[in-house]
Design an enzyme around this catalytic site. Sequence first.
Site, PDB file in Angstrom:
ATOM      1  N   GLU A  16       0.835  -1.210   0.000  1.00 55.71           N
ATOM      2  CA  GLU A  16       0.000   0.000   0.000  1.00 55.71           C
ATOM      3  C   GLU A  16       0.869   1.259   0.000  1.00 55.71           C
ATOM      4  OE1 GLU A  16      -2.748   1.390  -0.243  1.00 55.71           O
ATOM      5  OE2 GLU A  16      -4.417   0.059   0.212  1.00 55.71           O
ATOM      6  N   ASN A 100      -5.576   4.321   7.962  1.00 60.27           N
ATOM      7  CA  ASN A 100      -5.338   3.721   6.663  1.00 60.27           C
ATOM      8  C   ASN A 100      -4.628   4.722   5.745  1.00 60.27           C
ATOM      9  OD1 ASN A 100      -5.630   1.266   5.167  1.00 60.27           O
ATOM     10  ND2 ASN A 100      -7.175   2.246   3.899  1.00 60.27           N
ATOM     11  N   GLU A 118     -12.337  -4.676  12.554  1.00 62.34           N
ATOM     12  CA  GLU A 118     -13.192  -5.777  12.119  1.00 62.34           C
ATOM     13  C   GLU A 118     -14.033  -5.301  10.939  1.00 62.34           C
ATOM     14  OE1 GLU A 118     -15.336  -7.691  15.411  1.00 62.34           O
ATOM     15  OE2 GLU A 118     -14.205  -6.359  16.720  1.00 62.34           O
ATOM     16  N   ASN A 147      -9.918   5.768   2.077  1.00 62.36           N
ATOM     17  CA  ASN A 147      -8.866   5.504   1.102  1.00 62.36           C
ATOM     18  C   ASN A 147      -8.558   6.737   0.271  1.00 62.36           C
ATOM     19  OD1 ASN A 147      -7.265   3.080   0.834  1.00 62.36           O
ATOM     20  ND2 ASN A 147      -9.181   1.938   0.853  1.00 62.36           N
ATOM     21  N   ASP A 199      -9.792   1.745  -4.342  1.00 61.37           N
ATOM     22  CA  ASP A 199      -8.850   1.713  -3.221  1.00 61.37           C
ATOM     23  C   ASP A 199      -8.022   2.999  -3.229  1.00 61.37           C
ATOM     24  OD1 ASP A 199      -6.969   0.962  -1.229  1.00 61.37           O
ATOM     25  OD2 ASP A 199      -7.193  -1.144  -1.742  1.00 61.37           O
TER      26      ASP A 199
END
Length: 294
Positions: A16, A100, A118, A147, A199
């Site tokens: 990533e 993220n 989760e 993202n 993404d």
Amino acid sequence: MSVEVLLENVFTELGEGPHWDEAAQTLYFVDNLGQKVFSWNYRTKEVQTIQLEKYVGFIIPRAKGGHVIGYEKTISSLDWDTKNVSLITEVDNNVNTKVNDAKCDARGRLWFGTMGVEMSKAGHGSLYCLYTDGTVKKHMDKIAISNGLVWSSDNKRMYYIDSIPGKVYGMDYDIETGTFNNEKVIIDFKAIGTLGFPDGMTIDTEDKIWVACFNGAKVVRFDPVTGGQLQSIDFPAKRITSCCFGGPNYDELFVTCGRSGAPEQELKDFPLSCSLFRVTGLGVKGSKPSVYEG
């Protein structure tokens, strides 16, 4: 156009966050679940790896030296030479999330988002901005997987992705205050139905966005004004995660992917599922990315 395997199966789980560092002529990137950060030197081809102890969402250079990383629930600084990690700020104190993707705007503010640890807890994530004075502000909530982030060349438009609902948002951006409004869905991946999930994302000098298609084996160039597909790049890996322009002329596209959650048959069909790719001959270029100025 040519797609090549730059580093074969360099990731253990999920590559990533590629970021091109112009000063060092180096590509930085991470392995989220493998808890690693990498550098690849364009001139020497040397790869360096730092093994960390927690989930790593991104790595971006810091103007005053070192790097900032998304580190579990924190934004932290990383000294590449000493491998020392130190806390800058922590978010989502009462929610089970992790940081993220992230990008910096033209003034060096760090925009970053969170996602639920989760996956059944989709909607627990948020979008934040870490301003250069060290203050943090939440700008969106109820996000599934925060993202891709990019801005138009005039800094008047910001684009943002929430992966699970498959939405790419466009909003009006105020570069002076580091705020946005009038957010609208400009591309709906679920409506398209053939590209998987959006993404990571980058933008070229023509203000067209390039979106990594997780489970779609592609990176697709879109017109953010019309939502139309302009160009598509196919990869020998299904779970494409992110992309960025780099190289001395910013005409090379670096693309990450992963194997996390892939069934056995997929890994047989796509044996390069943890590789770093490079695409050349696209006919377009990117721009120098911003770094954190705080």
